[in-house]
Design a protein around this motif. Structure first.
Motif, PDB file in Angstrom:
ATOM      1  N   PHE A 232       0.865  -1.175   0.000  1.00  0.00           N
ATOM      2  CA  PHE A 232       0.000   0.000   0.000  1.00  0.00           C
ATOM      3  C   PHE A 232       0.901   1.224   0.000  1.00  0.00           C
ATOM      4  CE2 PHE A 232      -2.513   3.318   2.083  1.00  0.00           C
ATOM      5  CZ  PHE A 232      -3.693   3.255   1.358  1.00  0.00           C
ATOM      6  N   ALA A 233       1.007   1.852  -1.177  1.00  0.00           N
ATOM      7  CA  ALA A 233       1.872   3.023  -1.322  1.00  0.00           C
ATOM      8  C   ALA A 233       1.088   4.251  -0.874  1.00  0.00           C
ATOM      9  CB  ALA A 233       2.343   3.159  -2.765  1.00  0.00           C
ATOM     10  N   TYR A 234       1.382   4.687   0.317  1.00  0.00           N
ATOM     11  CA  TYR A 234       0.658   5.762   0.991  1.00  0.00           C
ATOM     12  C   TYR A 234       0.909   7.072   0.253  1.00  0.00           C
ATOM     13  CZ  TYR A 234      -0.908   8.357   5.216  1.00  0.00           C
ATOM     14  OH  TYR A 234      -1.571   9.149   6.114  1.00  0.00           O
TER      15      TYR A 234
ATOM     16  N   GLU B  94       1.487  21.591   7.481  1.00  0.00           N
ATOM     17  CA  GLU B  94       0.864  20.749   8.496  1.00  0.00           C
ATOM     18  C   GLU B  94       0.250  19.497   7.875  1.00  0.00           C
ATOM     19  OE1 GLU B  94       1.607  24.654   9.923  1.00  0.00           O
ATOM     20  OE2 GLU B  94       0.357  24.032   8.208  1.00  0.00           O
ATOM     21  N   ASP B  95      -0.329  19.658   6.680  1.00  0.00           N
ATOM     22  CA  ASP B  95      -0.906  18.519   5.959  1.00  0.00           C
ATOM     23  C   ASP B  95       0.168  17.484   5.655  1.00  0.00           C
ATOM     24  OD1 ASP B  95      -3.214  17.362   4.301  1.00  0.00           O
ATOM     25  OD2 ASP B  95      -1.626  17.513   2.814  1.00  0.00           O
ATOM     26  N   HIS B  96       1.344  17.946   5.294  1.00  0.00           N
ATOM     27  CA  HIS B  96       2.454  17.032   5.010  1.00  0.00           C
ATOM     28  C   HIS B  96       2.941  16.365   6.285  1.00  0.00           C
ATOM     29  CE1 HIS B  96       6.594  16.176   3.160  1.00  0.00           C
ATOM     30  NE2 HIS B  96       5.726  15.529   2.422  1.00  0.00           N
ATOM     31  N   ALA B  97       2.966  17.104   7.367  1.00  0.00           N
ATOM     32  CA  ALA B  97       3.521  16.587   8.624  1.00  0.00           C
ATOM     33  C   ALA B  97       2.698  15.422   9.168  1.00  0.00           C
ATOM     34  CB  ALA B  97       3.601  17.708   9.655  1.00  0.00           C
ATOM     35  N   TRP B  98       1.355  15.525   9.127  1.00  0.00           N
ATOM     36  CA  TRP B  98       0.577  14.418   9.687  1.00  0.00           C
ATOM     37  C   TRP B  98       0.711  13.159   8.848  1.00  0.00           C
ATOM     38  CZ3 TRP B  98      -2.978  11.975   6.793  1.00  0.00           C
ATOM     39  CH2 TRP B  98      -3.768  12.672   5.874  1.00  0.00           C
ATOM     40  N   ARG B  99       0.913  13.324   7.550  1.00  0.00           N
ATOM     41  CA  ARG B  99       1.125  12.141   6.712  1.00  0.00           C
ATOM     42  C   ARG B  99       2.406  11.417   7.115  1.00  0.00           C
ATOM     43  NH1 ARG B  99      -2.306  12.715   2.195  1.00  0.00           N
ATOM     44  NH2 ARG B  99      -3.249  14.786   2.202  1.00  0.00           N
ATOM     45  N   LEU B 100       3.469  12.174   7.289  1.00  0.00           N
ATOM     46  CA  LEU B 100       4.739  11.567   7.676  1.00  0.00           C
ATOM     47  C   LEU B 100       4.613  10.839   9.009  1.00  0.00           C
ATOM     48  CD1 LEU B 100       7.138  14.501   6.679  1.00  0.00           C
ATOM     49  CD2 LEU B 100       6.847  12.342   5.449  1.00  0.00           C
ATOM     50  N   GLU B 101       3.941  11.461   9.953  1.00  0.00           N
ATOM     51  CA  GLU B 101       3.791  10.846  11.270  1.00  0.00           C
ATOM     52  C   GLU B 101       2.892   9.608  11.197  1.00  0.00           C
ATOM     53  OE1 GLU B 101       4.419   9.822  14.967  1.00  0.00           O
ATOM     54  OE2 GLU B 101       5.487  11.421  13.898  1.00  0.00           O
ATOM     55  N   HIS B 102       1.856   9.680  10.382  1.00  0.00           N
ATOM     56  CA  HIS B 102       0.966   8.533  10.252  1.00  0.00           C
ATOM     57  C   HIS B 102       1.687   7.347   9.619  1.00  0.00           C
ATOM     58  CE1 HIS B 102      -3.096   6.759   8.754  1.00  0.00           C
ATOM     59  NE2 HIS B 102      -2.874   6.403   9.996  1.00  0.00           N
ATOM     60  N   VAL B 103       2.510   7.598   8.626  1.00  0.00           N
ATOM     61  CA  VAL B 103       3.286   6.529   8.001  1.00  0.00           C
ATOM     62  C   VAL B 103       4.197   5.868   9.029  1.00  0.00           C
ATOM     63  CG1 VAL B 103       5.144   6.057   6.358  1.00  0.00           C
ATOM     64  CG2 VAL B 103       3.180   7.425   5.656  1.00  0.00           C
ATOM     65  N   ARG B 104       4.800   6.676   9.886  1.00  0.00           N
ATOM     66  CA  ARG B 104       5.674   6.111  10.916  1.00  0.00           C
ATOM     67  C   ARG B 104       4.886   5.154  11.823  1.00  0.00           C
ATOM     68  NH1 ARG B 104      10.559   7.581  12.791  1.00  0.00           N
ATOM     69  NH2 ARG B 104      10.558   9.548  11.629  1.00  0.00           N
TER      70      ARG B 104
ATOM     71  N   LEU C 239       1.984 -10.240   4.223  1.00  0.00           N
ATOM     72  CA  LEU C 239       1.200 -10.129   2.988  1.00  0.00           C
ATOM     73  C   LEU C 239       0.931  -8.675   2.640  1.00  0.00           C
ATOM     74  CD1 LEU C 239      -1.632 -12.837   2.972  1.00  0.00           C
ATOM     75  CD2 LEU C 239       0.172 -12.516   1.278  1.00  0.00           C
ATOM     76  N   LEU C 240       0.678  -7.861   3.642  1.00  0.00           N
ATOM     77  CA  LEU C 240       0.364  -6.452   3.456  1.00  0.00           C
ATOM     78  C   LEU C 240       1.478  -5.614   4.059  1.00  0.00           C
ATOM     79  CD1 LEU C 240      -1.620  -4.166   2.707  1.00  0.00           C
ATOM     80  CD2 LEU C 240      -2.706  -4.509   4.937  1.00  0.00           C
ATOM     81  N   ARG C 241       1.988  -4.686   3.267  1.00  0.00           N
ATOM     82  CA  ARG C 241       3.025  -3.776   3.739  1.00  0.00           C
ATOM     83  C   ARG C 241       2.671  -2.345   3.351  1.00  0.00           C
ATOM     84  NH1 ARG C 241       7.996  -4.910   0.861  1.00  0.00           N
ATOM     85  NH2 ARG C 241       6.605  -5.631  -0.774  1.00  0.00           N
ATOM     86  N   VAL C 242       3.242  -1.417   4.060  1.00  0.00           N
ATOM     87  CA  VAL C 242       3.070   0.002   3.765  1.00  0.00           C
ATOM     88  C   VAL C 242       4.342   0.529   3.125  1.00  0.00           C
ATOM     89  CG1 VAL C 242       2.735   2.302   4.756  1.00  0.00           C
ATOM     90  CG2 VAL C 242       1.433   0.369   5.637  1.00  0.00           C
ATOM     91  N   GLY C 243       4.184   1.284   2.037  1.00  0.00           N
ATOM     92  CA  GLY C 243       5.288   2.000   1.414  1.00  0.00           C
ATOM     93  C   GLY C 243       4.848   3.438   1.175  1.00  0.00           C
TER      94      GLY C 243
ATOM     95  N   GLY D 172      12.956   1.866   6.123  1.00  0.00           N
ATOM     96  CA  GLY D 172      13.143   0.751   5.194  1.00  0.00           C
ATOM     97  C   GLY D 172      11.937   0.483   4.331  1.00  0.00           C
ATOM     98  N   LEU D 173      11.251   1.547   3.896  1.00  0.00           N
ATOM     99  CA  LEU D 173      10.036   1.402   3.092  1.00  0.00           C
ATOM    100  C   LEU D 173      10.345   1.482   1.604  1.00  0.00           C
ATOM    101  CD1 LEU D 173       7.624   3.805   5.041  1.00  0.00           C
ATOM    102  CD2 LEU D 173       8.170   1.409   5.530  1.00  0.00           C
ATOM    103  N   ARG D 174       9.582   0.721   0.817  1.00  0.00           N
ATOM    104  CA  ARG D 174       9.624   0.860  -0.631  1.00  0.00           C
ATOM    105  C   ARG D 174       8.903   2.135  -1.045  1.00  0.00           C
ATOM    106  NH1 ARG D 174      13.166  -1.911  -3.386  1.00  0.00           N
ATOM    107  NH2 ARG D 174      11.855  -1.720  -5.218  1.00  0.00           N
ATOM    108  N   MET D 175       9.313   2.690  -2.200  1.00  0.00           N
ATOM    109  CA  MET D 175       8.723   3.929  -2.698  1.00  0.00           C
ATOM    110  C   MET D 175       8.415   3.810  -4.182  1.00  0.00           C
ATOM    111  SD  MET D 175      11.400   6.585  -0.921  1.00  0.00           S
ATOM    112  CE  MET D 175      12.754   5.384  -0.928  1.00  0.00           C
ATOM    113  N   THR D 176       7.427   4.585  -4.596  1.00  0.00           N
ATOM    114  CA  THR D 176       7.132   4.724  -6.015  1.00  0.00           C
ATOM    115  C   THR D 176       6.754   6.171  -6.266  1.00  0.00           C
ATOM    116  OG1 THR D 176       5.806   3.853  -7.850  1.00  0.00           O
ATOM    117  CG2 THR D 176       4.704   4.048  -5.733  1.00  0.00           C
ATOM    118  N   VAL D 177       6.875   6.613  -7.521  1.00  0.00           N
ATOM    119  CA  VAL D 177       6.616   8.017  -7.835  1.00  0.00           C
ATOM    120  C   VAL D 177       6.137   8.128  -9.271  1.00  0.00           C
ATOM    121  CG1 VAL D 177       9.008   8.469  -8.569  1.00  0.00           C
ATOM    122  CG2 VAL D 177       7.585  10.363  -7.729  1.00  0.00           C
ATOM    123  N   HIS D 178       5.177   9.022  -9.503  1.00  0.00           N
ATOM    124  CA  HIS D 178       4.804   9.357 -10.877  1.00  0.00           C
ATOM    125  C   HIS D 178       5.940  10.139 -11.502  1.00  0.00           C
ATOM    126  CE1 HIS D 178       0.285   8.865  -9.997  1.00  0.00           C
ATOM    127  NE2 HIS D 178       0.613   7.978 -10.914  1.00  0.00           N
TER     128      HIS D 178
END
Length: 461
Positions: A161-163, A174-184, A197-201, A226-232
């Motif tokens: 699940f690429a967040y 602030e919008d960016h900050a809560w995303r970073l904290e939530h991913v952590r 089976l399910l991972r977060v990236g 140690g998360l995988r990343m993808t980008v448009h």
């Protein structure tokens, strides 16, 4: 005190017997026919006859008349757009996509994200897609991300699940900050506390919509955890920009990259990376297709994705088929322009064979998923994600059986799907998931998001 004896329950085992086995492993090759033995969630043996390895508890699948391949993996999918099936069918420009599809994301509630993701995941499993990078650029709240994760967990598809780090186009710090904290926090709950089976990236914020500074912070967090990343990767020069910033590595999977030049592809190959192509959407959107051949030649491992169900079907067989034909066409165009006509074989031309496409959707895709050592091949020690393709009643194609998979197969031919040693589809029917529930989930999203503009909800039951 008397000694106690601890008994252990044997892990469930499965024997797939008598298939044409395309292991995608250079040492094992193809078995015509062959068997695949699974114990627990791993393949324990592959060979021409493994009947003597079976026990009374082993479940046996008579796979005669089928082709066994590693589970297909989609490396670029927007599952939240599944209920919007067909909405972008006549789209032509980027503005069309924004006005027809992408603007709807702000109408999606967490319930919509759940239902859309559930429906998409069921459809992917039904079509032999055992693994996916779900690029969820519709995380408008923490609850939305958690709803998507809950849906993937319910279906049991192998998912990254690429967040989505892209909020509103006018998002605040602030919008960016809560995303970073939530991913952590999700990394602790899902990646470190889950079953694998399910991972977060991370789906990195597009550089052109955010900034390199924001993307740099995202990459720093991903590498810390140690998360995988993808980008448009749509505008030219962005792969080089990541390299020059010291950020480019194989843990980032650029999607599309049609505008990448040969130097950028060489940079990507040098770090062991690859690109996810979505051939139907890119070709239909008028983008250059030469990157397919150039990436293959450069060693920037190609993999394939559906991208959006708003335009095309959930069908990696069709994606493989179109990719093969597009790459052959690029070669033929170069031959014509060089005055070499009619076509003739010479070193390096044609560049690819159908088997390369299957490699894109299995071996290369497993690497993109971050599981290159565990998936993508049918070999001892690998995770047991297996798809059986029914070649009957009309029979297998002559020649390379991989060509049958790429050029002759549709999702309707998917007989059996195994994920982590667990049978999810057998005899052409999903076992523990109901397609009608997936359809109902799609209709719920359409009713909530599109309202009176939603199509007919379907026949009464």
């Amino acid at each position: 005190m008397p000694e106690t004896t601890r008994t252990t329950t044997p892990e469930p085992s499965l024997l797939i017997k008598g298939a044409t086995v395309l292991t995608m492993d250079p040492e094992l090759g193809d078995l015509l026919p062959g068997d695949v033995l699974v114990t627990g969630d791993r393949i324990t043996a592959v060979g021409p006859d493994l009947a003597d390895r079976a026990t009374a508890a082993t479940e046996v699948i008579d796979a005669r008349g089928t082709i066994a391949v590693p589970g297909l993996i989609d490396t670029h999918m927007h599952a939240w757009q599944v209920p919007l099936k067909g909405l972008h069918a006549q789209g032509w420009t980027g503005e069309d996509y924004q006005s027809e599809v992408f603007h709807l994301r702000e109408r999606f509630t967490p319930d919509d994200i759940h239902d859309a993701t559930f429906s998409g995941s069921v459809q992917m499993l039904d079509a032999g897609i055992t693994g996916v990078i779900d690029f969820c650029h519709n995380v408008m709240s923490p609850e939305a991300a958690e709803a998507g994760l809950r849906a993937h967990r319910a279906t049991g598809q192998r998912a990254l699940f690429a967040y989505g780090m892209l909020g509103s186009f006018d998002a605040t710090p602030e919008d960016h900050a809560w995303r970073l904290e939530h991913v952590r926090r999700l990394d602790e709950e899902v990646n470190k506390g889950g079953d694998g089976l399910l991972r977060v990236g991370l789906a990195l914020g597009s550089i052109e919509y955010g900034s390199m500074a924001r993307v740099t912070r995202e990459i720093a967090l991903a590498r810390e955890l140690g998360l995988r990343m993808t980008v448009h990767q749509n505008p030219p020069g962005q792969i080089r920009a990541l390299h020059e910033a010291g950020l480019l590595a194989s843990d980032i999977v650029p999607a599309h990259a049609n505008a990448a030049d040969d130097g950028e592809l060489a940079l990507l190959a040098a770090c062991g990376g690859g690109i996810s192509f979505t051939p139907e959407g890119e070709f239909g959107g008028g983008r250059s297709m030469t990157v397919l051949n150039r990436a293959h030649r450069a060693g920037a491992s190609p993999s394939l994705g559906i991208d959006t169900h708003a335009r095309v079907a959930i069908d990696l067989f069709a994606a493989m088929r179109l990719t093969f034909l597009l790459m052959r066409n690029v070669d033929a165009a170069a031959e014509r322009e060089a005055g070499r006509w009619p076509l003739a074989h010479h070193p390096g031309v044609p560049l690819v064979q159908p088997r390369h496409m299957l490699e894109y959707a299995t071996v290369n895709a497993a690497a993109a998923l971050g599981l290159g050592a565990d998936l993508g091949r049918l070999a001892p020690g690998r995770l047991a994600d297996v798809v059986l393709i029914d070649t009957e009643p009309y029979g297998v194609a002559l020649g390379d059986p991989a060509a049958h998979v790429v050029l002759q197969t549709t999702p309707r031919d998917v007989d059996t799907v195994v994920v982590g040693g667990r049978i999810r589809k057998r005899g052409g029917r999903l076992i523990d998931l109901d397609p009608t529930e997936a359809g109902a989930a799609t209709r719920r999203v359409r009713a909530r998001v599109l309202g009176s503009a939603a199509p007919d909800p379907g026949p009464a039951r």
